[in-house]
Scaffold this motif. Sequence first.
Motif: not given
Length: 370
Positions: A325-345
């Motif tokens: 999210v800060m542009g230091l790595a390519p966008v690969v679709g990995i959510p942020l633990p305990f903050m992003s919405h998503g059941g499986t994560s």
Amino acid sequence: MSRSVVPDVVARQPWQMLVPLFGLVSLGAAVLYSAAGGSLQPYALSHVVRFLIFLVMAVLISRTDRNLFRMIAFPLYGATLVLLVLVELVGAVGGGSQRWLNLGFMSLQPSELMKPGIVLVLAKFYDALPPPMTASWRGLVPAGALIVAPAALVALQPDLGTALAICFGGVVMMFLAGLPLWWFLSAGGAGLIAAPIAFFTLLHDYQRNRVLTFLNPEGDPLGTGYHITQSKIAIGSGGVFGKGFGNGTQSHLQYLPEAHTDFVFATMAEEWGLLGGLFVLFVFAVVLTWGLKVARRAPDRFSSLLATGMVATIFFYVAINLMMVMGLAPVVGIPLPFMSHGGTSMLTNMLCLGTIMAVNRWNQKPGSLS
């Protein structure tokens, strides 16, 4: 001596880690509430409910005997591998990728379950392997096969980010098990040589675009560079104190894509500023440091490998998402633990946390749980 009014199952929980984690999940719920335009639905309420349900699951996992972990390691790995094959055969397609199994009551992403699964199976493998054999082919080839099989199936979905996460967890376990350092250095050198070839021959067009966008996001700010450009605008515009709860413009005006999942940190930083970002980093530092302390106190090789591998899995999530999210790595679709919405994560990270809590309990009663 009078008994404590606090039940034993409550008193023995690692509250020094759980209390900051509750704060992080609460902040995540507030961010999701704001991202939905000031509504508990569809993100914030389900986020909290899932956390509480999976917290109960984590506590139950923490009560599990060490021998049961050893017994189920390979069966769980095999079952998850079968689920990955089923994804290829009958999986649901979403966003151009075939990653989910529709179970009726929920959509399951088996590739997420393989992240803690690879740690568990390799902890069992290296625990059973005689130490003198660790530095031989017997410590490398079977473990490599255990890693490559699920990583290849996940890469076919295609989901390069999760495939890399599985490989990262597996390589960390190999390193912790004591494989010779020169093996890793040689593999790294070979990887540097193979990377350009893989870039032009193995990656999909959208994956190559992600790498090129990472190197020059301003080259196509309204196209392939849109995500990261808007994310950096959101983070930078928050300043030190943020724009205030509910006052973010990037997410509310829908400039920021995936504001409730992959880019939830950017959504948070716009409204809560640098102080909010430092709080998030502080909580993750507390959780990861606690996990490493648990691993160092582990009573045996299996427990130590298991706890450290689970810490590494959570760390990979955090590091890659924040760098992304800060542009230091390519966008690969990995959510942020305990903050992003998503059941499986959430399920995956709570499985990791519950396993570390189990090792923490084994540390308290090493003799009775061996």
